[in-house]
Design an enzyme around this catalytic site. Structure first.
Site, PDB file in Angstrom:
ATOM      1  N   LYS A   1       1.560   4.272  -2.893  1.00 59.50           N
ATOM      2  CA  LYS A   1       1.470   5.715  -2.639  1.00 59.50           C
ATOM      3  C   LYS A   1       2.753   6.417  -3.076  1.00 59.50           C
ATOM      4  O   LYS A   1       2.723   7.509  -3.654  1.00 59.50           O
ATOM      5  CB  LYS A   1       1.183   5.992  -1.158  1.00 59.50           C
ATOM      6  CG  LYS A   1      -0.190   5.534  -0.702  1.00 59.50           C
ATOM      7  CD  LYS A   1      -1.285   6.325  -1.379  1.00 59.50           C
ATOM      8  CE  LYS A   1      -2.653   6.038  -0.785  1.00 59.50           C
ATOM      9  NZ  LYS A   1      -3.703   6.891  -1.353  1.00 59.50           N
TER      10      LYS A   1
ATOM     11  N   ILE B   1     -11.566  -7.330  23.956  1.00 56.97           N
ATOM     12  CA  ILE B   1     -10.734  -6.777  22.892  1.00 56.97           C
ATOM     13  C   ILE B   1      -9.591  -7.751  22.625  1.00 56.97           C
ATOM     14  O   ILE B   1      -8.877  -8.133  23.546  1.00 56.97           O
ATOM     15  CB  ILE B   1     -10.156  -5.401  23.293  1.00 56.97           C
ATOM     16  CG1 ILE B   1     -11.286  -4.425  23.639  1.00 56.97           C
ATOM     17  CG2 ILE B   1      -9.272  -4.840  22.192  1.00 56.97           C
ATOM     18  CD1 ILE B   1     -10.790  -3.162  24.334  1.00 56.97           C
TER      19      ILE B   1
ATOM     20  N   ASN C   1      -2.408   8.271  10.598  1.00 56.59           N
ATOM     21  CA  ASN C   1      -3.467   7.303  10.890  1.00 56.59           C
ATOM     22  C   ASN C   1      -4.818   7.998  11.066  1.00 56.59           C
ATOM     23  O   ASN C   1      -5.154   8.455  12.150  1.00 56.59           O
ATOM     24  CB  ASN C   1      -3.101   6.481  12.126  1.00 56.59           C
ATOM     25  CG  ASN C   1      -1.950   5.558  11.836  1.00 56.59           C
ATOM     26  OD1 ASN C   1      -0.807   5.985  11.785  1.00 56.59           O
ATOM     27  ND2 ASN C   1      -2.249   4.304  11.602  1.00 56.59           N
TER      28      ASN C   1
ATOM     29  N   TYR D   1       0.836  -1.211   0.000  1.00 55.28           N
ATOM     30  CA  TYR D   1       0.000   0.000   0.000  1.00 55.28           C
ATOM     31  C   TYR D   1       0.869   1.258   0.000  1.00 55.28           C
ATOM     32  O   TYR D   1       0.684   2.152  -0.836  1.00 55.28           O
ATOM     33  CB  TYR D   1      -0.934  -0.010   1.213  1.00 55.28           C
ATOM     34  CG  TYR D   1      -1.752   1.248   1.332  1.00 55.28           C
ATOM     35  CD1 TYR D   1      -2.856   1.458   0.504  1.00 55.28           C
ATOM     36  CD2 TYR D   1      -1.430   2.228   2.265  1.00 55.28           C
ATOM     37  CE1 TYR D   1      -3.606   2.612   0.605  1.00 55.28           C
ATOM     38  CE2 TYR D   1      -2.173   3.384   2.369  1.00 55.28           C
ATOM     39  CZ  TYR D   1      -3.259   3.573   1.537  1.00 55.28           C
ATOM     40  OH  TYR D   1      -3.999   4.729   1.627  1.00 55.28           O
TER      41      TYR D   1
END
Length: 193
Positions: A55, A105, A80, A51
């Site tokens: 970019k 979690i 982020n 990714y």
């Protein structure tokens, strides 16, 4: 990779034909350096995954089209991003979703530090860049602070007023994990306040 390259090329060609300014949303593509943080726009580049590599290649397309076809552009290196409507495979939305749906979690690694920037601030940055008429700039869009995954979980639990929940840390460090992605936002502050 192909999608990012092709869609960016399509938008660049449109902007060149119509004498429009292209605002390219890039990402963290810096070479990790524990001694020299936060990361500023002029630091060494070293994409760590497909990714971020895509970019980087798209940024190179911007430079090429500026030099050869007069493209007007600005590159916004987004750190982020988080906010409403984000897919649940992103960290903050994943944590919230797990709390609501599972009352526990499960995290791969609690230690990475990230520079989180709210989507509303990203939208404001895009608007301010457009209004400024600046071109040819690469600008970090970040908070200038970084927090660990563990700290983010604590913040979310505090906001949701939850005191006791199971947190499972798998201690799985991702290949090429960036330990701390804190950005230098001084250029954004100077150019667009």
């Amino acid at each position: 990779l192909n999608f990012n390259l092709q869609s960016t090329n399509n938008v660049i060609n449109y902007c060149v034909r119509n004498d429009s300014t292209f605002l390219f949303p890039s990402s963290f593509i810096y070479k990790e350096n524990d001694l020299n943080k936060p990361y500023s726009e002029n630091m060494e580049i070293d994409p760590k995954n497909p990714y971020s590599f895509s970019k980087y290649l798209c940024e190179q397309m911007c430079f090429f089209y500026k030099k050869n076809f007069g493209l007007k552009y600005n590159i916004l290196r987004l750190f982020n991003v988080y906010g409403p409507g984000q897919k649940t495979f992103f960290l903050i939305s994943s944590i919230i979703d797990q709390i609501i749906l599972n009352n526990k979690i499960v995290i791969q690694d609690l230690t990475p530090l990230r520079d989180f920037v709210f989507i509303g601030d990203v939208v404001d940055a895009f608007e301010l860049i457009l209004q400024s008429k600046i071109t040819g700039e690469t600008i970090n869009i970040c908070s200038g602070e970084s927090y660990s995954v563990e700290e983010e979980i604590s913040k979310i639990l505090k906001i949701m007023n939850i005191n006791n929940i199971e947190i499972i840390n798998k201690n799985n460090v991702r290949l090429n994990e960036i330990k701390d992605s804190i950005g230098d936002n001084s250029k954004a502050l100077n150019l667009i306040n």
